[in-house]
Write a protein that holds these residues in place. Structure first.
Motif, PDB file in Angstrom:
ATOM      1  N   THR A 101     -33.139  47.253   7.197  1.00 40.35           N
ATOM      2  CA  THR A 101     -33.642  45.889   7.139  1.00 40.35           C
ATOM      3  C   THR A 101     -32.684  45.015   6.326  1.00 40.35           C
ATOM      4  O   THR A 101     -31.805  45.520   5.626  1.00 40.35           O
ATOM      5  CB  THR A 101     -35.042  45.842   6.506  1.00 40.35           C
ATOM      6  OG1 THR A 101     -34.955  46.316   5.151  1.00 40.35           O
ATOM      7  CG2 THR A 101     -36.015  46.715   7.296  1.00 40.35           C
ATOM      8  N   SER A 103     -32.514  41.045   4.080  1.00 37.05           N
ATOM      9  CA  SER A 103     -33.203  39.875   3.561  1.00 37.05           C
ATOM     10  C   SER A 103     -32.188  38.763   3.359  1.00 37.05           C
ATOM     11  O   SER A 103     -31.026  39.012   3.055  1.00 37.05           O
ATOM     12  CB  SER A 103     -33.922  40.195   2.247  1.00 37.05           C
ATOM     13  OG  SER A 103     -33.020  40.709   1.284  1.00 37.05           O
ATOM     14  N   ASP A 164     -33.161  40.584  12.917  1.00 34.29           N
ATOM     15  CA  ASP A 164     -32.932  41.778  13.737  1.00 34.29           C
ATOM     16  C   ASP A 164     -31.448  42.124  13.720  1.00 34.29           C
ATOM     17  O   ASP A 164     -30.629  41.443  14.338  1.00 34.29           O
ATOM     18  CB  ASP A 164     -33.413  41.524  15.166  1.00 34.29           C
ATOM     19  CG  ASP A 164     -33.343  42.767  16.033  1.00 34.29           C
ATOM     20  OD1 ASP A 164     -32.546  43.675  15.728  1.00 34.29           O
ATOM     21  OD2 ASP A 164     -34.082  42.835  17.030  1.00 34.29           O
TER      22      ASP A 164
END
Length: 316
Positions: A101, A103, A164
């Motif tokens: 992931t 951020s 993504d």
């Protein structure tokens, strides 16, 4: 020999992703102050290296990077109105997490800086003719080009999300969700005329129309090019992005004490609110650069602090 680690490969993926972030900067404000870094740091004038999330990145579980994406022009269609877009500049920090992931961290003054766009036809085109008497009175005064001119600026109303990582290296797949509002400026509209609000933003989800050209350089912390430099920069050029999935709410806050009459006139003429699929955003020839530590793990647990020190050494 390839010197880019697996984490740096992930950084490359993030760079492609962040190219598309440029789309929502297409009509931002061009007034924020910026540093002028040296050498390979030059494009990264506003990287938020001192943000807590960036400084806390250890280089193992969390890897910090700086991203800038620019474009010379494009267009945005909202309902029945199409506006050309000008020079753009988006800058963000990205923290890549070991679980895949990411951020996003915005600079203190916001991620978006770009030239404002002039709305074709001005206020005449945006709300005239009208069968509302008060609006008709305004329309009669708009032969003065200064009064007729409208500029539109896109403003961020939140940090991007739904990032993504894999979408950035393919086409036709949404990359990130970007909440924005569009500020319409004209003497008759007042200072609070917006399409979209913080509570109900226009949410852009850009995707690649084509693959960008890839390049890479290595440099020392102060920006000097060096094959053995601890910093690396990925360069992605020539890509275009597009989104035709976003919905657009109606205009609000327009007009000086006319109790929503200008809102109604603008919405009726431009076809707002406009459902998803009836609006389009295109950004041409996007240029994206990503800078990060070539081997961030060697600076653990202080990779974020090292990145900040290097950026400041190129600026101060």
């Amino acid at each position: 020999m390839m010197r880019f680690s697996l984490r740096a490969t992930a950084a490359t993926t993030a760079t492609v992703l962040c190219t598309a972030l440029g789309v929502f900067a297409s009509m931002g404000t061009a007034t924020a102050a910026a540093a002028v870094p040296n050498g390979e740091w030059a494009p990264f004038t506003r990287c938020p290296v001192d943000a807590p999330a960036m400084l806390a990145a250890d280089g193992l579980d969390r890897t910090p990077q700086c991203v800038v994406s620019t474009s010379p022009n494009g267009s945005i269609k909202l309902g029945r109105t199409t506006v050309p877009t000008g020079r753009t500049n988006l800058q963000i920090g990205v923290v890549q997490n070991s679980d895949g992931t990411s951020s996003v961290v915005a600079p203190p003054g916001g991620a978006l800086i770009a030239d404002s766009a002039t709305v074709p036809g001005g206020l005449l085109g945006l709300m005239c003719p009208s069968d509302i008497p008060a609006i008709s009175d305004i329309c009669e005064q708009l032969s003065d080009s200064t009064l007729n001119k409208i500029t539109a600026t896109v403003e961020s109303v939140g940090t991007p999300y739904d990032f993504d990582q894999t979408a950035g290296i393919v086409t036709d797949k949404p990359i990130v969700a970007i909440p924005v509002r569009i500020h319409l400026k004209n003497p008759f509209l007042g200072s609070k005329c917006y399409i979209g609000t913080a509570a109900k933003p226009v949410v852009l989800r850009p995707e690649n129309l084509q693959f960008p050209e890839f390049g890479m350089s290595f440099f020392r912390g102060d920006g000097t090019v060096a094959e053995d430099g601890e910093m690396s920069r990925v360069n992605l050029t020539g890509a275009a992005q597009n989104d035709s999935t976003f919905a657009v709410p109606g205009a609000s806050g327009c007009g000086l004490g006319l109790l929503g009459l200008i809102d109604a006139a603008v919405n009726a003429k431009t076809g707002l609110p406009s459902a998803a699929g009836k609006n389009t955003l295109t950004l041409n020839n996007a240029q994206t650069h990503l800078a990060g530590l070539t081997a961030p793990g060697t600076f653990a647990p202080d990779a974020g602090k090292r990145l900040a020190e290097n950026w400041h050494s190129a600026v101060d």
